[in-house]
Structures are given as structure tokens and as C-alpha cells.
Design a protein around this motif. Structure first.
Motif, PDB file in Angstrom:
ATOM      1  N   VAL A 126      17.301  -0.382   3.757  1.00 32.47           N
ATOM      2  CA  VAL A 126      17.215  -1.215   4.954  1.00 32.47           C
ATOM      3  C   VAL A 126      17.828  -2.553   4.588  1.00 32.47           C
ATOM      4  CG1 VAL A 126      15.696  -2.282   6.657  1.00 32.47           C
ATOM      5  CG2 VAL A 126      15.117  -0.032   5.706  1.00 32.47           C
ATOM      6  N   MET A 127      18.896  -2.909   5.271  1.00 32.93           N
ATOM      7  CA  MET A 127      19.615  -4.144   4.970  1.00 32.93           C
ATOM      8  C   MET A 127      19.251  -5.192   6.005  1.00 32.93           C
ATOM      9  SD  MET A 127      23.267  -2.597   3.880  1.00 32.93           S
ATOM     10  CE  MET A 127      23.393  -1.623   2.400  1.00 32.93           C
ATOM     11  N   ILE A 128      18.628  -6.272   5.521  1.00 34.38           N
ATOM     12  CA  ILE A 128      18.153  -7.340   6.401  1.00 34.38           C
ATOM     13  C   ILE A 128      18.920  -8.612   6.076  1.00 34.38           C
ATOM     14  CG2 ILE A 128      16.149  -8.677   7.133  1.00 34.38           C
ATOM     15  CD1 ILE A 128      14.424  -6.313   6.091  1.00 34.38           C
ATOM     16  N   HIS A 129      19.607  -9.136   7.063  1.00 32.47           N
ATOM     17  CA  HIS A 129      20.401 -10.350   6.865  1.00 32.47           C
ATOM     18  C   HIS A 129      19.504 -11.577   6.796  1.00 32.47           C
ATOM     19  CE1 HIS A 129      19.731 -11.764  10.960  1.00 32.47           C
ATOM     20  NE2 HIS A 129      19.801 -10.497  11.297  1.00 32.47           N
ATOM     21  N   GLY A 130      20.068 -12.661   6.368  1.00 31.06           N
ATOM     22  CA  GLY A 130      19.360 -13.935   6.313  1.00 31.06           C
ATOM     23  C   GLY A 130      20.315 -15.066   6.618  1.00 31.06           C
ATOM     24  N   GLY A 131      19.836 -16.263   6.534  1.00 35.05           N
ATOM     25  CA  GLY A 131      20.679 -17.441   6.667  1.00 35.05           C
ATOM     26  C   GLY A 131      21.407 -17.564   7.983  1.00 35.05           C
ATOM     27  N   GLY A 132      20.804 -17.132   9.083  1.00 30.13           N
ATOM     28  CA  GLY A 132      21.442 -17.259  10.388  1.00 30.13           C
ATOM     29  C   GLY A 132      22.555 -16.258  10.626  1.00 30.13           C
ATOM     30  N   GLN A 133      22.652 -15.218   9.803  1.00 28.74           N
ATOM     31  CA  GLN A 133      23.708 -14.218   9.930  1.00 28.74           C
ATOM     32  C   GLN A 133      23.237 -13.049  10.790  1.00 28.74           C
ATOM     33  OE1 GLN A 133      26.841 -14.866   8.431  1.00 28.74           O
ATOM     34  NE2 GLN A 133      25.798 -16.828   8.284  1.00 28.74           N
ATOM     35  N   THR A 134      24.027 -11.966  10.823  1.00 32.09           N
ATOM     36  CA  THR A 134      23.668 -10.753  11.551  1.00 32.09           C
ATOM     37  C   THR A 134      23.955  -9.540  10.675  1.00 32.09           C
ATOM     38  OG1 THR A 134      25.842 -10.367  12.551  1.00 32.09           O
ATOM     39  CG2 THR A 134      24.335 -11.848  13.735  1.00 32.09           C
ATOM     40  N   ALA A 135      23.639  -8.364  11.183  1.00 29.82           N
ATOM     41  CA  ALA A 135      23.871  -7.117  10.455  1.00 29.82           C
ATOM     42  C   ALA A 135      25.348  -6.858  10.195  1.00 29.82           C
ATOM     43  CB  ALA A 135      23.278  -5.943  11.237  1.00 29.82           C
ATOM     44  N   VAL A 136      26.210  -7.477  10.956  1.00 27.61           N
ATOM     45  CA  VAL A 136      27.651  -7.272  10.775  1.00 27.61           C
ATOM     46  C   VAL A 136      28.081  -7.607   9.352  1.00 27.61           C
ATOM     47  CG1 VAL A 136      29.925  -8.106  11.522  1.00 27.61           C
ATOM     48  CG2 VAL A 136      28.198  -7.523  13.203  1.00 27.61           C
ATOM     49  N   ASN A 137      27.358  -8.484   8.682  1.00 35.00           N
ATOM     50  CA  ASN A 137      27.685  -8.838   7.297  1.00 35.00           C
ATOM     51  C   ASN A 137      27.747  -7.613   6.389  1.00 35.00           C
ATOM     52  OD1 ASN A 137      27.474 -11.388   8.289  1.00 35.00           O
ATOM     53  ND2 ASN A 137      25.854 -12.032   6.922  1.00 35.00           N
ATOM     54  N   PHE A 138      26.996  -6.577   6.712  1.00 39.52           N
ATOM     55  CA  PHE A 138      26.939  -5.381   5.878  1.00 39.52           C
ATOM     56  C   PHE A 138      27.931  -4.308   6.307  1.00 39.52           C
ATOM     57  CE2 PHE A 138      22.553  -7.125   5.904  1.00 39.52           C
ATOM     58  CZ  PHE A 138      22.539  -7.557   4.589  1.00 39.52           C
ATOM     59  N   LEU A 139      28.617  -4.515   7.433  1.00 40.08           N
ATOM     60  CA  LEU A 139      29.498  -3.485   7.983  1.00 40.08           C
ATOM     61  C   LEU A 139      30.958  -3.635   7.587  1.00 40.08           C
ATOM     62  CD1 LEU A 139      27.978  -3.234  11.563  1.00 40.08           C
ATOM     63  CD2 LEU A 139      27.441  -1.867   9.535  1.00 40.08           C
ATOM     64  N   GLY A 140      31.361  -4.781   7.148  1.00 40.82           N
ATOM     65  CA  GLY A 140      32.748  -4.994   6.759  1.00 40.82           C
ATOM     66  C   GLY A 140      32.918  -6.363   6.143  1.00 40.82           C
ATOM     67  N   THR A 141      34.142  -6.652   5.706  1.00 41.51           N
ATOM     68  CA  THR A 141      34.446  -7.948   5.113  1.00 41.51           C
ATOM     69  C   THR A 141      35.471  -8.669   5.984  1.00 41.51           C
ATOM     70  OG1 THR A 141      36.259  -7.093   3.772  1.00 41.51           O
ATOM     71  CG2 THR A 141      34.049  -7.012   2.794  1.00 41.51           C
ATOM     72  N   PRO A 142      35.578  -9.973   5.862  1.00 42.95           N
ATOM     73  CA  PRO A 142      36.550 -10.711   6.677  1.00 42.95           C
ATOM     74  C   PRO A 142      37.993 -10.243   6.483  1.00 42.95           C
ATOM     75  CG  PRO A 142      34.990 -12.228   5.686  1.00 42.95           C
ATOM     76  CD  PRO A 142      34.739 -10.879   5.071  1.00 42.95           C
ATOM     77  N   ASP A 143      38.304  -9.676   5.318  1.00 47.22           N
ATOM     78  CA  ASP A 143      39.678  -9.206   5.091  1.00 47.22           C
ATOM     79  C   ASP A 143      39.874  -7.733   5.439  1.00 47.22           C
ATOM     80  OD1 ASP A 143      38.333  -8.003   3.005  1.00 47.22           O
ATOM     81  OD2 ASP A 143      39.527  -8.918   1.421  1.00 47.22           O
ATOM     82  N   GLY A 144      38.885  -7.122   6.114  1.00 45.44           N
ATOM     83  CA  GLY A 144      39.041  -5.766   6.630  1.00 45.44           C
ATOM     84  C   GLY A 144      38.554  -4.636   5.741  1.00 45.44           C
ATOM     85  N   ARG A 145      38.044  -4.946   4.569  1.00 46.30           N
ATOM     86  CA  ARG A 145      37.504  -3.884   3.724  1.00 46.30           C
ATOM     87  C   ARG A 145      36.167  -3.408   4.267  1.00 46.30           C
ATOM     88  NH1 ARG A 145      36.105  -6.284  -1.048  1.00 46.30           N
ATOM     89  NH2 ARG A 145      36.372  -8.278  -0.017  1.00 46.30           N
TER      90      ARG A 145
END
Length: 131
Positions: A58-77
């Protein structure tokens, strides 16, 4: 575990047995606009075709982020969710209550808050829509 660049590609795609989403928690409150749901948590999940671990991650984001942080990277990986899925874990990623993948930002203009009846009429029983 295998190096991320060797887990999946066009010759070795991710193999998923099941995927979906649901809401957990929350409560109904009476507002001036009707009955609304508050405090619910959005959960997206994927189950690998070849599950090798008995317990899901179960991946729980923090720091004002969302689950999208676990789905990909800013450079598309691909992100951590795909990495662990490819390694045989069922993966659940959550958006904490009050945050979301398309979260509200006051710069977009006035937000609309719909009550339960308006939402259920539109998405659960569109034949009963009043609009």
C-alpha cells in the motif's frame, strides 16, 4: 529483485490479473446543498498475473502529494507501482482525503460542490437525471 530496465518493455509487457479502484471511508454530512460525502480516500489497485508475495503493498503519499507520484516519473519512466507489480506484488496506491489526481486549485475559478443525489443521479442512474 530485477533491475528496473529489465522488468518490462515491449517484449515483456506487464501482465495484470486484475485492476480497479474504489473509495474507502468517508461520511455523509448535511450541507445547504444537500447530503454530501466527505473524508473518503481514493484507492487504485493492480494485481499481477503471477503473484509472488502474499501481502500487497500500500503506497501512501505524503508532503501534499498524490498517488500519481508512484505511477510514473516526470521524464516518462514507469513508477514504483509498476516496478513492484512486475516483481509480483499486488499494489494499492491511495490519494489521501482532501487530495486527488485532479485536485482543486483556486486559480481555476470557483469550484462546484455537488451533493450525493446530483452525483448518483448523473453517474449511477443517468436515466433519472434532471438536467
Amino acid at each position: 529483485m530485477t533491475a528496473p530496465d529489465r522488468l518490462f518493455d515491449e517484449k515483456r509487457p506487464l501482465e495484470i490479473a486484475d485492476q480497479g479502484c474504489f473509495f474507502a471511508g468517508g461520511r455523509y454530512v448535511e450541507t445547504g446543498g444537500g447530503r454530501s460525502m466527505l473524508g473518503q480516500m481514493y484507492v487504485q489497485y493492480q494485481v499481477p498475473a503471477k503473484r509472488r508475495h502474499p501481502y500487497p503493498l500500500v503506497m501512501i503519499h505524503g508532503g501534499g502529494q498524490t498517488a500519481v507520484n508512484f505511477l510514473g516519473t516526470p521524464d516518462g519512466r514507469r513508477g514504483w507501482a509498476d516496478y513492484f507489480l512486475a516483481n509480483g506484488f499486488s499494489v494499492y496506491v491511495v490519494d489521501q482525503p482532501g487530495r486527488g489526481r485532479s485536485g482543486y486549485y483556486k486559480g481555476y475559478g470557483k469550484s462546484a460542490h455537488r451533493n450525493r443525489d446530483a452525483i448518483s443521479g448523473r453517474f449511477s442512474a443517468p436515466e433519472n437525471r434532471n438536467e
